[in-house]
Design a protein around this motif. Structure first.
Motif, short mmCIF file in Angstrom:
data_model
loop_
_atom_site.label_atom_id
_atom_site.label_comp_id
_atom_site.label_asym_id
_atom_site.label_seq_id
_atom_site.Cartn_x
_atom_site.Cartn_y
_atom_site.Cartn_z
N ASP A 104 -74.51 20.63 -145.01
CA ASP A 104 -75.53 20.19 -145.87
C ASP A 104 -75.48 21.12 -147.39
O ASP A 104 -75.80 20.27 -148.32
CB ASP A 104 -77.10 20.63 -145.16
N ALA A 105 -75.13 22.26 -147.33
CA ALA A 105 -75.01 22.86 -148.75
C ALA A 105 -73.99 22.29 -149.48
O ALA A 105 -74.25 22.31 -150.85
CB ALA A 105 -74.69 24.55 -148.30
N LEU A 106 -72.66 22.27 -148.84
CA LEU A 106 -71.58 21.40 -149.90
C LEU A 106 -72.22 20.24 -150.43
O LEU A 106 -71.94 19.76 -151.41
CB LEU A 106 -70.48 21.19 -149.10
N ALA A 110 -75.32 19.34 -150.89
CA ALA A 110 -76.17 19.67 -152.11
C ALA A 110 -75.40 20.04 -153.51
O ALA A 110 -75.92 19.85 -154.43
CB ALA A 110 -77.25 20.59 -151.56
N TRP A 111 -74.41 20.89 -153.34
CA TRP A 111 -73.44 21.21 -154.27
C TRP A 111 -72.70 20.19 -154.75
O TRP A 111 -72.02 20.32 -155.98
CB TRP A 111 -72.62 22.30 -154.01
N HIS A 112 -72.46 19.05 -154.37
CA HIS A 112 -71.73 17.95 -154.69
C HIS A 112 -70.25 18.40 -154.49
O HIS A 112 -69.44 17.96 -155.29
CB HIS A 112 -72.03 17.36 -156.06
N ASP A 113 -69.80 18.99 -153.63
CA ASP A 113 -68.76 19.89 -153.40
C ASP A 113 -67.97 18.80 -152.52
O ASP A 113 -68.47 18.36 -151.43
CB ASP A 113 -68.67 20.97 -152.81
N PRO A 114 -66.72 18.27 -152.75
CA PRO A 114 -65.90 17.31 -151.89
C PRO A 114 -65.28 17.87 -150.67
O PRO A 114 -64.83 17.09 -149.77
CB PRO A 114 -64.91 16.53 -152.85
N ARG A 115 -65.42 19.30 -150.67
CA ARG A 115 -64.88 19.92 -149.51
C ARG A 115 -65.41 19.42 -148.21
O ARG A 115 -66.59 19.09 -147.95
CB ARG A 115 -64.57 21.39 -149.58
N GLU A 116 -64.54 19.31 -147.30
CA GLU A 116 -64.99 19.06 -145.63
C GLU A 116 -65.35 20.14 -145.13
O GLU A 116 -64.47 21.03 -144.87
CB GLU A 116 -63.99 17.77 -144.98
N VAL A 117 -66.53 19.98 -144.34
CA VAL A 117 -66.65 21.32 -143.40
C VAL A 117 -66.21 20.88 -141.99
O VAL A 117 -66.57 19.82 -141.48
CB VAL A 117 -68.34 21.79 -143.54
N VAL A 118 -65.36 21.68 -141.56
CA VAL A 118 -64.93 21.71 -140.18
C VAL A 118 -65.25 22.60 -139.21
O VAL A 118 -65.26 23.79 -139.57
CB VAL A 118 -63.39 21.51 -140.04
#
Length: 251
Positions: A198-200, A202-210
């Protein structure tokens, strides 16, 4: 009342100084920037003269295991000796939730050693155990990044705003010594991987959380409850991460 805040020019310390000043106390920020170095002992005697309370929110400049242990043990011994000589009546230390549960994590082990020194000293004390701060969420994500992915374990996570930690530390500092710990955590308990997903976003960060059960935190794999309070009496902040983020320039 004179209250000396060791680490008083840092993220939490500066907020504690402000909170105490707003309550009418003489809050003295003490750090190497102000000529006070708890690690070497320089300036401690002068800073603590006439102090009723010492609040220690300092942190090691290095998280390497031997260095962080040396920092907390040496600085705490120096502080406690100077406090005893100055007649200080209350030592308040900021620590972290989980220190006593995970001695395989070097930073936690160093904080536990610090707490043991405080408990064994003759000075009345209080220890504030806080969960991770909102302010460090990006650093945690960066440290867990592997290429274009962020690897996070599916364990419980309950971060809190630095302002609310500072408020709790200030409350404890002006109260009677607890001679024990109190816990402070954020209002939302979620899975760590879900929080950062959720945080990424909201940051508009393209990294994928695995989701990775073997992802490490401070060099060790986490148990389900390592990072959250186990005491039903923990204080809970009111500010949710999304609302905190909306009020900062961190996006």
């Amino acid at each position: 009342m004179k209250i000396v805040v060791i680490g008083g020019t840092g993220l939490i310390g500066s907020k504690v100084v402000t909170r105490l000043g707003e309550r009418g106390h003489e809050a003295v920020p003490a750090s190497p920037n102000t000529g006070v170095n708890a690690l070497t002992g320089a300036g401690l005697d002068e800073a603590l003269a006439g102090a009723s309370v010492v609040v220690d929110v300092s942190n090691s400049p290095s998280f390497e295991e031997a260095a962080v242990l040396e920092f907390f043990e040496t600085s705490t011994r120096n502080l406690l000796a100077a406090e005893e000589a100055a007649g200080v009546g209350h030592h308040v230390a900021l620590s972290i939730v989980g220190t006593r549960r995970r001695h395989d994590i070097g930073y936690f082990r160093a904080k536990a050693a610090q707490e043991k020194l405080i408990e064994d000293a003759p000075i009345p004390f209080s220890i504030v155990h806080a969960t991770q701060f909102f302010e460090f969420a990006r650093q945690i994500a960066d440290g867990a990044t592997d290429g274009g992915t962020v690897r996070m374990p599916p364990v419980l996570f309950q971060p809190v705003a630095g302002d609310e930690v500072a408020g709790t530390v200030a409350d404890v500092a002006v109260g009677a010594p607890l001679n024990g710990p109190v816990e402070i955590a954020g209002p939302e308990r979620v899975r760590m991987d879900e929080f950062f997903r959720d945080a990424l976003a909201a940051w508009h960060d393209p990294r994928e959380v695995v989701t990775d059960p073997h992802a490490q935190y401070f060099g060790a794999e986490l148990d389900e409850h390592t990072l959250v309070p186990v005491d039903d009496g923990a204080r809970l902040g009111a500010l949710k991460y999304a609302d905190w983020l909306a009020g900062t320039d961190a996006v």
